[in-house]
Enzyme design. Sequence first.
Site, PDB file in Angstrom:
ATOM      1  N   GLU A 125       0.882  -1.310  -0.158  1.00 33.87           N
ATOM      2  CA  GLU A 125      -0.005  -0.012   0.060  1.00 33.87           C
ATOM      3  C   GLU A 125       0.897   1.307  -0.178  1.00 33.87           C
ATOM      4  OE1 GLU A 125      -3.071  -0.295  -0.495  1.00 33.87           O
ATOM      5  OE2 GLU A 125      -3.059  -2.462  -0.428  1.00 33.87           O
ATOM      6  N   ASP A 216      -0.476  -2.402  -9.371  1.00 36.16           N
ATOM      7  CA  ASP A 216      -1.113  -3.831  -9.268  1.00 36.16           C
ATOM      8  C   ASP A 216      -1.085  -4.502 -10.540  1.00 36.16           C
ATOM      9  OD1 ASP A 216      -1.784  -3.143  -6.702  1.00 36.16           O
ATOM     10  OD2 ASP A 216      -3.733  -2.633  -6.796  1.00 36.16           O
TER      11      ASP A 216
END
Length: 357
Positions: A125, A216
Amino acid sequence: MATRLYLALALHNHQPVGNFDHVFEQAYRQAYEPMVAALERHPHVRLALHYSGPLHDWLLAHHPDFFGRVRALVARGQVEIMTGAYYEPILAIIPDDDKHDQIVKQTLAVERDFGYRATGYWLAERVWEPHLVRPLAEAGVLYTIVDDTHFKAVGLNEDHLFGYYVSEEQGRVLRIFATAKHLRYTIPWAPVEEVIAWLRSQATEDGPRVAVMGDDGEKFGLWPGTYAHCWEKGWVDDFFSALAREKEWLITIPPGEYIRDFPPLGRVYLPTASYDEMTEWALPPALSAELADLKHRLAVQADDSLSDYYGVTGIPHVVVIDQQGIVRMMKVGSGEANAKAIEGLIAELLKKPAAAP
């Protein structure tokens, strides 16, 4: 001297502990395997890949042949594997001993199964705190990637971020790249020629500039609408082919190779930060609502600041959000094909019940 730009891509692939087997399998078939197949078809594209510990374990149990394919990409110098904390924790909130052991566990697994000694670290994150330099360095990490947001918090702007910086803590050293928000929001959403045009606009004769995109891997096939966009309609193959055509001035390079070949831009001490959306989600509910209201009231501005913030790369820019508040589709530009795709998805969503209040 001709203009030149390096491009460092890093794809983070992750499924959490305990996720359903069918979700792992869907992610494998729609995102992870197609990307490796694309890299096999395009040997000139060089980048970094990260597979989290839970995903690594699942792949080893269900698709062991996948490791041989990735290992072959590593052996021919096309792919660099990144390490991480094995179970993908928010690194700043776990004890230092746990930090060290999880990183070492993944580094050893990468070396065993991919034949590569990983020195780049995927930061979950992108939650950064200044003290992380020391435990990362002590676990054998040479570099990590955070958002450009982190660097802007200390007064740097986009033009300062085409390279990496060195940070230190108690004599330990870490190299830090910034992933460009513009690239995260246009790859793979914008037309390939638009992405290439932006990269060309950043190429200069002034040293070895590198544009970094770390994001991602699931957005290349698993996110809603992206399998058709990336693979059936060929966005990824088109992009990789474009990189080959532009190789005289646009050079793909894994981040770890870049730090071995080129010096840092300087030294930096980054504050506690994450990507923009995470800093909003972490707010107390009342402040989050206040910020949302403020952003909507400022939605029309004379400059491009709001367009840049929301990743708007063209007009019209359509975002379809379903009844659960999940983004199901992003389309840039007009045309019959886009209109039909949007209408079809909306018709499908209207058949489903609305979310409970």
